[in-house]
Design an enzyme around this catalytic site. Structure first.
Site, PDB file in Angstrom:
ATOM      1  N   ASN A 106       0.534   0.878 -37.003  1.00 51.82           N
ATOM      2  CA  ASN A 106      -0.174   0.083 -37.138  1.00 51.82           C
ATOM      3  C   ASN A 106      -1.659  -0.411 -38.059  1.00 51.82           C
ATOM      4  O   ASN A 106      -2.008   0.491 -37.839  1.00 51.82           O
ATOM      5  CB  ASN A 106      -0.463  -1.178 -35.738  1.00 51.82           C
ATOM      6  CG  ASN A 106      -0.824  -2.692 -36.619  1.00 51.82           C
ATOM      7  OD1 ASN A 106       0.040  -3.343 -37.255  1.00 51.82           O
ATOM      8  ND2 ASN A 106      -1.312  -3.606 -35.917  1.00 51.82           N
ATOM      9  N   HIS A 108      -5.240  -2.173 -38.774  1.00 49.80           N
ATOM     10  CA  HIS A 108      -5.989  -3.499 -38.351  1.00 49.80           C
ATOM     11  C   HIS A 108      -6.868  -3.553 -39.131  1.00 49.80           C
ATOM     12  O   HIS A 108      -7.821  -2.523 -39.153  1.00 49.80           O
ATOM     13  CB  HIS A 108      -5.988  -2.939 -36.455  1.00 49.80           C
ATOM     14  CG  HIS A 108      -6.642  -4.464 -35.588  1.00 49.80           C
ATOM     15  ND1 HIS A 108      -5.918  -5.707 -36.118  1.00 49.80           N
ATOM     16  CD2 HIS A 108      -7.855  -4.552 -35.507  1.00 49.80           C
ATOM     17  CE1 HIS A 108      -6.975  -6.624 -35.351  1.00 49.80           C
ATOM     18  NE2 HIS A 108      -7.890  -5.853 -35.577  1.00 49.80           N
ATOM     19  N   SER A 135      -7.860   0.401 -39.669  1.00 50.32           N
ATOM     20  CA  SER A 135      -8.219   1.422 -38.905  1.00 50.32           C
ATOM     21  C   SER A 135      -6.046   1.429 -38.882  1.00 50.32           C
ATOM     22  O   SER A 135      -5.988   0.060 -38.810  1.00 50.32           O
ATOM     23  CB  SER A 135      -8.368   1.007 -37.537  1.00 50.32           C
ATOM     24  OG  SER A 135      -9.361   1.020 -37.539  1.00 50.32           O
ATOM     25  N   ASP A 144      -4.087  -3.521 -30.340  1.00 45.94           N
ATOM     26  CA  ASP A 144      -4.200  -2.662 -30.489  1.00 45.94           C
ATOM     27  C   ASP A 144      -5.239  -1.836 -30.381  1.00 45.94           C
ATOM     28  O   ASP A 144      -6.423  -1.918 -30.689  1.00 45.94           O
ATOM     29  CB  ASP A 144      -4.878  -4.430 -31.780  1.00 45.94           C
ATOM     30  CG  ASP A 144      -4.841  -5.025 -32.938  1.00 45.94           C
ATOM     31  OD1 ASP A 144      -3.803  -4.742 -33.578  1.00 45.94           O
ATOM     32  OD2 ASP A 144      -5.014  -6.083 -32.834  1.00 45.94           O
TER      33      ASP A 144
HETATM   34  C1  GAR Z   1      -3.737  -6.207 -43.871  1.00 45.32           C
HETATM   35  O1  GAR Z   1      -5.343  -6.392 -44.142  1.00 45.32           O
HETATM   36  C2  GAR Z   1      -3.719  -5.808 -42.801  1.00 45.32           C
HETATM   37  O2  GAR Z   1      -4.975  -5.177 -41.779  1.00 45.32           O
HETATM   38  C3  GAR Z   1      -3.944  -7.867 -41.706  1.00 45.32           C
HETATM   39  O3  GAR Z   1      -3.356  -7.859 -42.899  1.00 45.32           O
HETATM   40  C4  GAR Z   1      -3.075  -7.622 -44.282  1.00 45.32           C
HETATM   41  C5  GAR Z   1      -2.136  -8.331 -44.444  1.00 45.32           C
HETATM   42  O4  GAR Z   1      -2.264  -7.668 -45.186  1.00 45.32           O
HETATM   43  N1  GAR Z   1      -3.436  -7.130 -40.309  1.00 45.32           N
HETATM   44  C6  GAR Z   1      -3.594  -7.777 -39.303  1.00 45.32           C
HETATM   45  O5  GAR Z   1      -3.942  -8.618 -39.218  1.00 45.32           O
HETATM   46  C7  GAR Z   1      -2.927  -7.225 -38.020  1.00 45.32           C
HETATM   47  N2  GAR Z   1      -3.745  -7.567 -36.653  1.00 45.32           N
HETATM   48  P1  GAR Z   1      -0.972  -7.614 -46.510  1.00 45.32           P
HETATM   49  O6  GAR Z   1       0.139  -8.411 -46.515  1.00 45.32           O
HETATM   50  O7  GAR Z   1      -0.846  -7.358 -48.440  1.00 45.32           O
HETATM   51  O8  GAR Z   1      -0.537  -5.738 -46.453  1.00 45.32           O
END
Ligand code: GAR
Length: 209
Positions: A106, A108, A135, A144
């Site tokens: 994942n 995060h 991360s 997480d």
């Molecule tokens: C990313 O910034 C990721 O780190 C976060 O969502 C975004 C997705 O962007 N993930 C979380 O918050 C997980 N809990 P994307 O759809 O443009 O890749």
């Protein structure tokens, strides 16, 4: 090359970064499937345009176990050896997580262990932190909290907003995730890790569908 299923919920910029990096010569992984819990996720349209198989199933009105089972089946049917969560905004059931232990990553948007969960950028700014971050970690039952495989710190600027910080964090994520995934699957394919791999496969065997 290792086959990867990417789970998304939204825009999918990390999925795109993973996909395009996989098309560089020598990539140790390929994207075998992009799967979403929202049929309207823009990530799906991008994947389709790039010729990547997709799967979508809205989670509304479904038991969590049933939705997870359908997502997992799609990943298995695509031959995935790894599941990579890229903005997948659903918590997975313990059974699912257990079956993919060591094979599910994942990303995060914080410097874990700081700020697990949601609203990470707003929380880092409100706390007066000098750095936010991103991360990549292994997925375990605790949210997480799995082993951290790689991180990048991103400076918080005076007057930063959560949206501005999030945009810079994404730039860093697009560098981080493909590199960490490539390193991880290469490590896993290393003969030294054969035993761990056999044990993981053996764990997965009783699971039928
Ligand atoms: C990313 O910034 C990721 O780190 C976060 O969502 C975004 C997705 O962007 N993930 C979380 O918050 C997980 N809990 P994307 O759809 O443009 O890749």
């Amino acid at each position: 090359t290792a086959k990867v299923a990417v789970f998304v919920s939204g825009t999918g910029t990390n999925m795109a970064a993973l996909l395009y990096a996989s098309r560089l010569p020598g990539s140790p992984y390929e994207i075998a499937l992009v799967a979403a819990n929202d049929p309207a996720a823009p990530a799906l349209a991008l994947a389709r345009a790039e010729g990547v198989p997709t799967f979508a199933l809205a989670h509304a009105g479904m038991a969590r176990e049933d939705h997870d089972a359908a997502m997992e089946r799609a990943a298995r049917d695509a031959g995935a050896q790894y599941i990579v969560l890229a903005g997948y905004m659903r918590i997975l059931t313990p059974g699912f997580v257990g079956r993919w232990e060591g094979r599910m990553l994942n990303i995060h948007p914080s410097l874990l262990p700081a700020y697990p969960g949601l609203d990470t950028h707003a929380r880092a700014i409100a706390a007066g932190d000098s750095y936010g971050g991103t991360s990549v970690h292994l997925v375990t039952e605790e949210l997480d909290a799995g082993e951290i495989l790689g991180q990048i710190a991103i400076a918080i600027q005076p007057g930063d907003t959560p949206a501005a910080l999030a945009a810079r964090v994404r730039l860093a994520e697009h560098q981080l995730y493909p590199r960490v995934l490539a390193d991880y699957v290469s490590r896993w394919n290393d003969p030294q890790h054969l035993l761990a791999r056999v044990r993981t496969l053996a764990l997965a065997l009783p699971q039928t569908h």
